[in-house]
Enzyme design. Structure first.
Site, PDB file in Angstrom:
ATOM      1  N   ASN A  96       0.829  -1.220   0.000  1.00  0.00           N
ATOM      2  CA  ASN A  96       0.000   0.000   0.000  1.00  0.00           C
ATOM      3  C   ASN A  96       0.858   1.263   0.000  1.00  0.00           C
ATOM      4  O   ASN A  96       0.875   2.038   0.942  1.00  0.00           O
ATOM      5  CB  ASN A  96      -0.950  -0.009   1.208  1.00  0.00           C
ATOM      6  CG  ASN A  96      -0.231  -0.182   2.534  1.00  0.00           C
ATOM      7  OD1 ASN A  96       0.795  -0.854   2.608  1.00  0.00           O
ATOM      8  ND2 ASN A  96      -0.769   0.408   3.582  1.00  0.00           N
ATOM      9  N   ASP A 306       0.180  -5.611  12.476  1.00  0.00           N
ATOM     10  CA  ASP A 306      -0.531  -4.853  11.437  1.00  0.00           C
ATOM     11  C   ASP A 306      -0.113  -3.376  11.498  1.00  0.00           C
ATOM     12  O   ASP A 306      -0.929  -2.456  11.407  1.00  0.00           O
ATOM     13  CB  ASP A 306      -2.048  -4.989  11.576  1.00  0.00           C
ATOM     14  CG  ASP A 306      -2.764  -4.776  10.231  1.00  0.00           C
ATOM     15  OD1 ASP A 306      -2.119  -4.958   9.195  1.00  0.00           O
ATOM     16  OD2 ASP A 306      -3.951  -4.417  10.245  1.00  0.00           O
TER      17      ASP A 306
END
Length: 417
Positions: A96, A306
């Site tokens: 990303n 994460d």
């Protein structure tokens, strides 16, 4: 690099020295001797710290940096430094960025930027071009360049046929497909768990059903294709049941859970603190209990921080408009060690390596030194001073955690705080 580690308790069930307090002599990056009272005749650098423990270096299967394109959030250099100071010797880095990592050249860029670092950067290529969910990306080419998996970070694959084709195609070269568990049409504009709390706060809900429907769909497709699937960051009790049933069928599926989903619930959102806005959202205590039980029985294969650095402009705004994400590398061990025993916390931080093509060697003479150095007994209150990341968006701020990390020994390098 030559180092003598003094009086360290080894936490590694695969080692003959598990639970023993010993000295570890490392010569040129290799473990040359493990025993008590090793002498240091050649004046090697000594590491002697109170309560010192060592384990195999830790692995995180879902980390986001900003580079290329979003360096104001995090650079590769500082991201790897953060990982090293947090005990991680290998991190799988999401796609990303801007542009999205979806080609051979992009993977090569990440590999070259991280070359010769103590922490191994494992690139995750986008599953679809530009992570747009329309056409498959160059999966085989990216594998050739060093990609370890394929994932449109936090973007569900809405087209079931595309998921089917991805699993079938990747099976030709052993590629690992990752599918974010969310049915977007069910989620709608939801920004937190759909529950009595969301109603009382006046925030739109993201129901557990959205996650569970997508997982059920993907598991049906996986059974049909006989492919290889990883489901990142599950968050509900029903998701655990679905994956447990799939494993009983011997499907080739693994899954992870974000550490913050083990420690916080949707009740933490009552202050509208945007650092608690994550995806999948924080769920209920019942879900948290089910996730912890699933880690204990092996249904959930691994944990992840994460880690997702976000600059202040994306977080210090109204809750509805804030971007999803929290950093988590720096707090990962302290949080896990507050929930589980030391042995279990280390087990969880070292699981998942094989799935992402990471070497997993025990702490034994002759093996490469790939070690995390830590003290599991010291408690502290996590503050901004503990944050190494460029971005400071941590939901663990002001939380009491147990266990501090000193650094790592990896790739013939020593990195200590």
């Amino acid at each position: 690099m030559n180092v003598l580690v003094k009086s360290a308790t080894i936490v590694d069930p695969k080692s003959d020295f598990h639970n023993q307090t010993v000295d570890i002599l490392i010569k040129k990056g290799l473990i040359s001797e493990i025993s008590k009272g090793i002498q240091n005749p050649k004046n090697y650098k000594e590491i002697k710290l109170d309560g010192l423990h060592v384990s195999q270096g830790w692995f995180d299967s879902s980390v986001s940096f900003g580079e290329p394109g979003l360096e104001e959030r995090e650079t590769i250099e500082n991201g790897l430094k953060t990982a090293a100071y947090s005990g991680f010797t290998s991190v799988a880095v999401n796609s990303n960025t801007n542009p999205v990592i979806d080609s051979y050249a992009d993977i090569s860029f990440l590999k070259s930027k991280s070359a010769n670092h103590a922490v191994n950067l494992l690139p995750i290529g986008a599953l679809t071009k530009h992570s747009a969910g329309i056409d498959l990306a160059e999966m085989y080419d990216m594998t050739s360049a060093g990609a370890v998996a394929f994932y449109d970070y936090q973007k569900p694959i809405e087209n079931p046929n595309l998921m089917k084709v991805a699993l079938q195609y990747a099976s030709n070269f052993g590629g690992l497909v990752c599918s974010f568990p969310q049915e977007s049409k069910i989620t709608g504009l939801g920004v937190m768990n759909e529950n009595v709390t969301s109603t009382s706060l006046g925030l739109k809900g993201n129901p557990a059903l959205a996650e569970e429907l997508q997982i059920a769909r993907d598991l049906f497709i996986l059974e049909y294709t006989e492919g290889k699937l990883h489901i990142p960051t599950i968050s509900t009790a029903k998701s655990v049941e679905l994956i447990r049933a799939a494993k009983l069928k011997k499907l080739d599926v693994t899954c992870s859970v974000a550490i913050h989903n083990l420690m916080f619930t949707d009740d933490n959102l009552t202050s509208f603190e945007t650092n608690f806005k994550v995806l999948p959202p924080l769920r209920t205590q019942n879900d948290v209990d089910a996730l912890i039980d699933a880690l204990k029985d092996g249904t959930i294969d691994m944990v992840t921080s994460d880690h997702n650095p976000l600059d202040i402009e994306h977080k210090k705004i109204e809750f509805d408009y804030a971007t999803y994400g929290t950093i988590g590398l720096e707090s990962a061990f302290g949080a896990l060690n507050s929930i589980f025993t030391v042995k279990k916390a280390i087990e969880l931080l070292t699981k998942g390596k094989e799935r992402f093509k990471v070497k997993n060697a025990p702490i034994s003479v002759g093996n490469e030194a790939n070690l995390a150095l830590f003290n599991p007994n010291e408690t502290y209150r996590f503050s901004s001073e503990n944050i190494i990341s460029t971005s400071k968006n941590s939901m663990f701020l002001d939380q009491e955690l147990k266990g501090i990390v000193h650094g790592i020994i990896s790739n013939n390098q020593l990195i200590l705080k």
